[in-house]
Write a protein that holds these residues in place. Structure first.
Motif, PDB file in Angstrom:
ATOM      1  N   LYS A   1      33.428  42.693  20.786  1.00 27.35           N
ATOM      2  CA  LYS A   1      34.293  42.803  21.915  1.00 27.35           C
ATOM      3  C   LYS A   1      35.762  43.012  21.493  1.00 27.35           C
ATOM      4  O   LYS A   1      36.014  42.697  20.292  1.00 27.35           O
ATOM      5  CB  LYS A   1      34.093  41.374  22.399  1.00 27.35           C
ATOM      6  CG  LYS A   1      33.027  41.048  23.367  1.00 27.35           C
ATOM      7  CD  LYS A   1      33.068  39.785  23.991  1.00 27.35           C
ATOM      8  CE  LYS A   1      31.894  39.407  24.519  1.00 27.35           C
ATOM      9  NZ  LYS A   1      31.907  38.139  25.288  1.00 27.35           N
ATOM     10  N   GLY A   2      36.088  44.049  21.957  1.00 25.57           N
ATOM     11  CA  GLY A   2      37.582  44.534  21.572  1.00 25.57           C
ATOM     12  C   GLY A   2      38.626  43.481  21.566  1.00 25.57           C
ATOM     13  O   GLY A   2      39.296  43.496  20.519  1.00 25.57           O
TER      14      GLY A   2
ATOM     15  N   SER B   1      41.004  53.016  12.757  1.00 28.02           N
ATOM     16  CA  SER B   1      40.684  52.437  13.887  1.00 28.02           C
ATOM     17  C   SER B   1      40.999  53.422  15.023  1.00 28.02           C
ATOM     18  O   SER B   1      39.965  53.323  15.961  1.00 28.02           O
ATOM     19  CB  SER B   1      41.360  51.161  13.888  1.00 28.02           C
ATOM     20  OG  SER B   1      42.431  51.187  14.354  1.00 28.02           O
ATOM     21  N   GLU B   2      41.858  54.089  15.022  1.00 30.24           N
ATOM     22  CA  GLU B   2      42.113  55.063  16.031  1.00 30.24           C
ATOM     23  C   GLU B   2      41.154  56.175  16.231  1.00 30.24           C
ATOM     24  O   GLU B   2      40.693  56.541  17.624  1.00 30.24           O
ATOM     25  CB  GLU B   2      43.518  55.806  15.798  1.00 30.24           C
ATOM     26  CG  GLU B   2      44.746  55.022  15.785  1.00 30.24           C
ATOM     27  CD  GLU B   2      44.799  54.491  17.085  1.00 30.24           C
ATOM     28  OE1 GLU B   2      45.069  54.953  18.145  1.00 30.24           O
ATOM     29  OE2 GLU B   2      44.990  53.207  17.355  1.00 30.24           O
ATOM     30  N   SER B   3      40.337  56.381  15.252  1.00 26.67           N
ATOM     31  CA  SER B   3      39.224  57.495  15.523  1.00 26.67           C
ATOM     32  C   SER B   3      38.076  56.494  15.488  1.00 26.67           C
ATOM     33  O   SER B   3      36.935  57.128  16.099  1.00 26.67           O
ATOM     34  CB  SER B   3      39.129  58.284  14.479  1.00 26.67           C
ATOM     35  OG  SER B   3      39.225  57.916  13.257  1.00 26.67           O
TER      36      SER B   3
ATOM     37  N   GLU C   1      36.896  49.747  24.052  1.00 25.74           N
ATOM     38  CA  GLU C   1      38.087  49.182  24.242  1.00 25.74           C
ATOM     39  C   GLU C   1      38.791  48.381  23.070  1.00 25.74           C
ATOM     40  O   GLU C   1      38.562  47.017  23.111  1.00 25.74           O
ATOM     41  CB  GLU C   1      37.951  48.275  25.497  1.00 25.74           C
ATOM     42  CG  GLU C   1      37.721  49.139  26.827  1.00 25.74           C
ATOM     43  CD  GLU C   1      38.857  49.999  27.113  1.00 25.74           C
ATOM     44  OE1 GLU C   1      40.161  49.890  26.906  1.00 25.74           O
ATOM     45  OE2 GLU C   1      38.518  51.201  27.337  1.00 25.74           O
ATOM     46  N   VAL C   2      39.040  48.998  21.953  1.00 26.13           N
ATOM     47  CA  VAL C   2      39.737  48.151  20.866  1.00 26.13           C
ATOM     48  C   VAL C   2      40.951  49.004  20.489  1.00 26.13           C
ATOM     49  O   VAL C   2      40.976  50.334  20.184  1.00 26.13           O
ATOM     50  CB  VAL C   2      38.840  48.126  19.577  1.00 26.13           C
ATOM     51  CG1 VAL C   2      39.531  47.835  18.175  1.00 26.13           C
ATOM     52  CG2 VAL C   2      37.426  47.475  19.823  1.00 26.13           C
ATOM     53  N   ASP C   3      42.227  48.361  20.364  1.00 21.64           N
ATOM     54  CA  ASP C   3      43.314  48.949  20.242  1.00 21.64           C
ATOM     55  C   ASP C   3      43.930  48.012  19.141  1.00 21.64           C
ATOM     56  O   ASP C   3      44.834  47.386  19.627  1.00 21.64           O
ATOM     57  CB  ASP C   3      44.297  49.242  21.470  1.00 21.64           C
ATOM     58  CG  ASP C   3      45.251  49.966  21.401  1.00 21.64           C
ATOM     59  OD1 ASP C   3      45.795  50.252  20.164  1.00 21.64           O
ATOM     60  OD2 ASP C   3      45.963  50.493  22.296  1.00 21.64           O
TER      61      ASP C   3
ATOM     62  N   GLY D   1      46.894  44.675  18.375  1.00 21.15           N
ATOM     63  CA  GLY D   1      46.799  43.738  17.125  1.00 21.15           C
ATOM     64  C   GLY D   1      47.960  43.731  16.224  1.00 21.15           C
ATOM     65  O   GLY D   1      48.310  42.805  15.323  1.00 21.15           O
ATOM     66  N   VAL D   2      48.805  44.697  16.603  1.00 21.20           N
ATOM     67  CA  VAL D   2      50.120  44.687  15.599  1.00 21.20           C
ATOM     68  C   VAL D   2      51.490  44.405  17.065  1.00 21.20           C
ATOM     69  O   VAL D   2      52.273  43.460  16.401  1.00 21.20           O
ATOM     70  CB  VAL D   2      50.366  45.980  15.031  1.00 21.20           C
ATOM     71  CG1 VAL D   2      51.835  46.133  14.335  1.00 21.20           C
ATOM     72  CG2 VAL D   2      49.301  46.493  13.979  1.00 21.20           C
ATOM     73  N   TRP D   3      51.755  45.352  17.726  1.00 16.28           N
ATOM     74  CA  TRP D   3      53.011  45.117  18.332  1.00 16.28           C
ATOM     75  C   TRP D   3      53.068  44.042  19.595  1.00 16.28           C
ATOM     76  O   TRP D   3      54.022  43.657  19.606  1.00 16.28           O
ATOM     77  CB  TRP D   3      53.332  46.468  19.090  1.00 16.28           C
ATOM     78  CG  TRP D   3      53.608  47.880  18.112  1.00 16.28           C
ATOM     79  CD1 TRP D   3      52.842  48.699  17.634  1.00 16.28           C
ATOM     80  CD2 TRP D   3      54.519  47.679  17.267  1.00 16.28           C
ATOM     81  NE1 TRP D   3      53.488  49.540  16.579  1.00 16.28           N
ATOM     82  CE2 TRP D   3      54.512  48.633  16.237  1.00 16.28           C
ATOM     83  CE3 TRP D   3      55.662  46.562  16.875  1.00 16.28           C
ATOM     84  CZ2 TRP D   3      55.620  49.015  15.194  1.00 16.28           C
ATOM     85  CZ3 TRP D   3      56.612  46.879  16.025  1.00 16.28           C
ATOM     86  CH2 TRP D   3      56.662  47.910  14.901  1.00 16.28           C
ATOM     87  N   VAL D   4      51.769  43.900  20.035  1.00 13.64           N
ATOM     88  CA  VAL D   4      51.894  42.548  21.083  1.00 13.64           C
ATOM     89  C   VAL D   4      52.291  41.308  20.317  1.00 13.64           C
ATOM     90  O   VAL D   4      53.316  40.699  20.380  1.00 13.64           O
ATOM     91  CB  VAL D   4      50.646  42.356  21.650  1.00 13.64           C
ATOM     92  CG1 VAL D   4      50.392  41.047  22.420  1.00 13.64           C
ATOM     93  CG2 VAL D   4      50.425  43.457  22.670  1.00 13.64           C
TER      94      VAL D   4
END
Length: 109
Positions: free
Chosen positions: A1-2, A61-63, A81-83, A88-91
């Motif tokens: 799960k993302g 991870s982007e690709s 749906e994984v960002d 994982g970084v900016w939030v």
């Protein structure tokens, strides 16, 4: 799960970096208390550290989480749906800035 992957990455990889760098003293570095003169350098330092340690993982991870069709185009219907960059970084960075009442008041007032 993302969401689980994003949360685990944020908790295990990113939050220790943020905790080691984020302080009111570093936020005010180079200026008077409450001026946030060091905000740019604080965020730049966090971003550079993350880029140095996890940059290749984040680029991959982007690709990695995008499925491409046979003709080379990306299929949005098969996108997972994984960002890691946003969630994982900016939030976590934004959350950390808003979690400390003194830092939040200095930055957002």
């Amino acid at each position: 799960k993302g969401a689980d992957a994003e949360s685990a990455f944020a908790r295990v990889a990113i939050m220790p970096i943020i905790r080691s760098k984020l302080s009111m003293g570093k936020l005010d570095e180079g200026g008077s208390r409450g001026e946030c003169a060091g905000l740019f350098f604080l965020l730049d330092g966090i971003a550079n550290t993350i880029s140095t340690i996890y940059g290749s993982i984040l680029r991959s991870s982007e690709s990695m989480f995008t499925n491409e069709t046979g003709n080379g185009s990306k299929s949005s219907s098969s996108r997972m749906e994984v960002d890691l960059v946003t969630c994982g970084v900016w939030v976590p960075v934004a959350t950390a800035l808003m979690a400390d009442p003194g830092i939040k008041m200095s930055i957002f007032s």
